[in-house]
Design an enzyme around this catalytic site. Structure first.
Site, PDB file in Angstrom:
ATOM      1  N   ARG A   1      -3.660  -6.129 -17.729  1.00  0.00           N
ATOM      2  CA  ARG A   1      -3.469  -5.895 -16.269  1.00  0.00           C
ATOM      3  C   ARG A   1      -1.684  -6.510 -16.526  1.00  0.00           C
ATOM      4  O   ARG A   1      -1.182  -7.578 -16.794  1.00  0.00           O
ATOM      5  CB  ARG A   1      -3.780  -6.504 -15.403  1.00  0.00           C
TER       6      ARG A   1
ATOM      7  N   LYS B   1      -2.880  -1.149  -5.302  1.00  0.00           N
ATOM      8  CA  LYS B   1      -2.968  -0.614  -3.444  1.00  0.00           C
ATOM      9  C   LYS B   1      -3.366  -0.287  -2.797  1.00  0.00           C
ATOM     10  O   LYS B   1      -2.949   0.208  -1.938  1.00  0.00           O
ATOM     11  CB  LYS B   1      -3.669   1.030  -4.402  1.00  0.00           C
TER      12      LYS B   1
ATOM     13  N   GLU C   1      -7.781   6.625  -9.898  1.00  0.00           N
ATOM     14  CA  GLU C   1      -8.937   6.649  -8.505  1.00  0.00           C
ATOM     15  C   GLU C   1      -7.943   7.234  -7.412  1.00  0.00           C
ATOM     16  O   GLU C   1      -7.063   6.696  -6.978  1.00  0.00           O
ATOM     17  CB  GLU C   1      -9.450   5.207  -8.045  1.00  0.00           C
TER      18      GLU C   1
HETATM   19  P1  ATP Z   1      -4.964  -1.386  -8.138  1.00  0.00           P
HETATM   20  O1  ATP Z   1      -5.715  -2.301  -7.976  1.00  0.00           O
HETATM   21  O2  ATP Z   1      -3.630  -1.657  -8.026  1.00  0.00           O
HETATM   22  O3  ATP Z   1      -5.547  -0.821  -6.971  1.00  0.00           O
HETATM   23  P2  ATP Z   1      -7.008   0.309  -9.745  1.00  0.00           P
HETATM   24  O4  ATP Z   1      -7.258  -0.435 -11.497  1.00  0.00           O
HETATM   25  O5  ATP Z   1      -7.817   0.135  -8.325  1.00  0.00           O
HETATM   26  O6  ATP Z   1      -5.535   0.008  -9.082  1.00  0.00           O
HETATM   27  P3  ATP Z   1      -7.348   2.773 -10.877  1.00  0.00           P
HETATM   28  O7  ATP Z   1      -6.686   4.517  -9.786  1.00  0.00           O
HETATM   29  O8  ATP Z   1      -8.596   2.121 -11.072  1.00  0.00           O
HETATM   30  O9  ATP Z   1      -6.126   1.411  -9.724  1.00  0.00           O
HETATM   31  O10 ATP Z   1      -5.871   2.391 -12.051  1.00  0.00           O
HETATM   32  C1  ATP Z   1      -6.507   3.616 -12.941  1.00  0.00           C
HETATM   33  C2  ATP Z   1      -5.786   3.323 -14.204  1.00  0.00           C
HETATM   34  O11 ATP Z   1      -4.515   2.307 -14.592  1.00  0.00           O
HETATM   35  C3  ATP Z   1      -7.105   2.222 -14.905  1.00  0.00           C
HETATM   36  O12 ATP Z   1      -7.649   2.744 -16.651  1.00  0.00           O
HETATM   37  C4  ATP Z   1      -6.486   1.128 -14.547  1.00  0.00           C
HETATM   38  O13 ATP Z   1      -7.415  -0.332 -15.743  1.00  0.00           O
HETATM   39  C5  ATP Z   1      -5.615   0.974 -14.532  1.00  0.00           C
HETATM   40  N1  ATP Z   1      -4.213  -0.067 -14.268  1.00  0.00           N
HETATM   41  C6  ATP Z   1      -4.137  -0.623 -12.873  1.00  0.00           C
HETATM   42  N2  ATP Z   1      -3.369  -0.904 -12.512  1.00  0.00           N
HETATM   43  C7  ATP Z   1      -3.226  -1.743 -13.545  1.00  0.00           C
HETATM   44  C8  ATP Z   1      -2.068  -3.008 -13.809  1.00  0.00           C
HETATM   45  N3  ATP Z   1      -1.535  -3.189 -13.192  1.00  0.00           N
HETATM   46  N4  ATP Z   1      -1.503  -2.651 -14.826  1.00  0.00           N
HETATM   47  C9  ATP Z   1      -2.180  -2.145 -16.299  1.00  0.00           C
HETATM   48  N5  ATP Z   1      -3.371  -1.578 -16.165  1.00  0.00           N
HETATM   49  C10 ATP Z   1      -3.736  -0.939 -14.904  1.00  0.00           C
HETATM   50 MG    MG Z   2      -9.642   1.535  -9.739  1.00  0.00          MG
END
Ligand code: ATP
Ligand code: MG
Length: 578
Positions: free
Chosen positions: A280, A290, A50
């Protein structure tokens, strides 16, 4: 788009997947699908960030899984910006994400945006309404929540659930036309209000957001929910394995449900994509979401997203981490089904290992103390040659001038040395790396008693560093000649949070109070002259003190180095034990 669905073809008989000792569970699924020819031998993954922030080390893990597995099995990976939420997203983030993925060493087959699919998502929503699988609901947000019940109590149906298809269709079209204010109505799937899985209790598909979208402008007044959009985007792109994090496990039935409603196979090609969840990645001594990282940036607690203390990919890059080290870290933490907390020290070990083999050696004095050789004349100065890598003589040498006036580390001198101290002390001898043996004869102090200079004598017959009479000198320290030294700013970093888990705090306490105020130390150091032309991004081992990278703040007048990671300090260990 069409082209893209064709890539990633792997004929299993042509290129059988290698059979390593043990496969992780995602590899097992992929190999089984390849063996059964489920997707005609194709492997197609996607990385779906995102664009609402910079990528962090958790995303790096996801990048390594998605791109790494596709690569391993001869498949392809798309990058898809998940821009279904118009208010939080920004082009700045899109650019940074592209840069970070590229820097990690991966390239993508297609670059897409969830918003590319808004028309198709809309058409499919109308199709669901026409088939009695979705309805427009006029309940408020809080009413919807109340009607939905919770894990222990069954939900009850919205009074609008049995509204006619014609009426829902008409209202949905008017929602799209912008006739109603934000939040006035929503589109919901008609599944089962008593379903044990809360996600299946008539979930939202569309909400009204009359906001500007960074790509579609004001074309749309309604925006699809993540759960509705994600699987459909995957299906349109012909993704075979949709890998996501564990919190989506309970959403998988919904992911499947939406796609399965395409009963006439008018919208999506078969076989449909399969969602697979993994744990995660979390890292000690830092925060990862983020939202929190954004707070650190906005409140000026760090200098930016790329502050070298940040767990972001751009922060690690600026710090001097290599993509190889991050990939190796992702490999070592593995793929798990249960949430994991990786030690920051493991990440450090990965970069140390990479740089140990690849970063040329240099000498730098971090906290300079003057050393004067009283019995040396300027004419006795001589050249010293030291290898770029001690273990690799073929890597060549660099030249240094050994002179009467030198700089050594303050830490390498003790006026009252403890036992087993092999560095410099009053009356003691030490080897100056590759050059000569000196003995300390006098300690010069200022009026406050601070040591300002050491007066030493040298053994003229010890050029190169070994005594002609064969006497043993145990300690070797690094040095820089005053005549040649260049000044540079060194930035030493410590963990951003001293606590292993910064969020593990008493209630009412603010997590930001846990920020380590000592996490950045700036030094004015003396460097060997061979570093004068060091370029932004270059990495070196400063002997005995750590690995350093040239920072982007460097100017022609002043080089700035970041300490990437320290060496394992053997003396600190001895002292800690005693
Ligand atoms: P955050 O919670 O840090 O804002 P998010 O999951 O909202 O992260 P996205 O941009 O939606 O961030 O994530 C893009 C991809 O990266 C998704 O497939 C997500 O599952 C993966 N991802 C995000 N954070 C992690 C993590 N800590 N470990 C492994 N994969 C992750
Ligand atoms: Mg997300």
């Amino acid at each position: 788009m069409e082209d893209n669905t064709q890539i990633g073809i792997l004929m299993t008989h042509e290129q059988p997947p290698s059979a390593p000792k043990s496969l992780n569970f995602i590899e097992e699924i992929m190999e089984a699908d390849l063996a059964s020819n489920k997707h005609s031998g194709r492997i197609m993954t996607r990385f779906p960030p995102e664009p609402n922030g910079y990528l962090h080390i958790g995303h790096a893990k996801s990048i390594c899984i998605n791109f790494g597995l596709a690569k391993k099995y001869g498949g392809k990976t798309n990058i898809r910006f998940d821009d279904t939420n118009p208010v939080k997203e920004d082009v700045e983030y899109v650019d940074s994400i592209r840069e970070d993925v590229r820097w990690m060493g991966f390239s993508w087959a297609g670059e897409f945006y969830a918003s590319d699919y808004f028309p198709l998502l809309y058409d499919f929503a109308e199709y669901l309404i026409q088939n009695g699988k979705a309805f427009v609901c006029d309940l408020s947000e809080s009413e919807i929540k109340e009607y939905r019940g919770n894990f222990y109590t069954p939900g009850h149906p919205s009074p609008y659930r049995d509204r006619s298809r014609e009426e829902s269709l008409n209202l949905f079209r008017r929602m799209r036309a912008g006739e109603f204010p934000d939040g006035f109505r929503v589109l919901r799937a008609k599944i089962d209000v008593q379903h044990p899985n809360m996600n299946m209790r008539d979930p939202l598909m569309y909400r009204i957001r009359r906001a500007h979208h960074h790509r579609t402008g004001s074309d749309w007044r309604i925006y699809p929910m993540y759960d509705y959009a994600h699987g459909i985007c995957d299906a349109i792109e012909n993704i075979t394995h949709s890998i996501c994090t564990l919190e989506f496990e309970d959403h998988r039935p919904l992911y499947d449900w939406f796609l399965e409603q395409d009963t006439e196979e008018k919208f999506f090609k078969r076989p449909l994509p399969r969602q697979i969840e993994f744990a995660r990645l979390n890292l000690t001594h830092t925060v990862m979401s983020k939202r929190r990282l954004l707070q650190l940036v906005q409140e000026g607690i760090v200098s930016g997203w790329d502050d070298p203390r940040m767990p972001t990919i751009c922060g690690l890059r600026r710090r001097g981490y290599t993509p190889e080290a991050i990939r190796s870290f992702a490999e070592r933490v593995g793929v798990a089904k249960r949430d994991m907390l990786a030690e920051a020290s493991l990440l450090e070990a990965c970069v140390r290992e990479d740089l140990e083999a690849n970063a040329p050696r240099r000498m730098a004095v971090l906290r300079p103390l003057k050393l004067t050789i009283t019995n040396m004349t300027p004419e006795q100065s001589f050249d010293v040659e030291l290898p770029h890598f001690n273990e690799k003589p073929e890597s060549g040498v660099r030249k240094l001038r050994f002179t009467k006036e030198l700089w050594i580390e303050q830490d390498d001198f003790r006026e009252a040395p403890p036992k087993k101290w092999f560095r410099l002390a009053p009356g003691a001898e030490v080897r100056l790396r590759g050059a000569a043996i000196v003995r300390c004869q006098e300690v010069v102090k200022d009026s406050q008693g601070g040591i300002t200079e050491l007066k030493c004598v040298w053994d003229e017959n010890s050029k190169g560093g070994n005594a002609a009479d064969g006497r043993k000198i145990k300690g070797t320290i690094h040095w820089v000649s005053d005549e040649e030294a260049i000044e540079a700013e060194l930035r030493l970093y410590d963990q951003l949070f001293l606590a292993e888990d910064p969020m593990d705090i008493p209630e009412g306490q603010d997590w930001r109070q846990g920020v380590n105020s000592q996490s950045l130390e700036t030094l004015s150091a003396k460097l060997e002259p061979n570093l004068a032309n060091a370029q932004h991004g270059q990495r070196f081992q400063f002997e005995r003190t750590g690995y350093f990278a040239v920072d982007s703040d460097s100017t022609p007048k002043l080089l700035v180095f970041n300490r990437i990671v320290g060496l394992k300090d053997s003396w600190a260990k001895i002292e800690a034990k005693s």
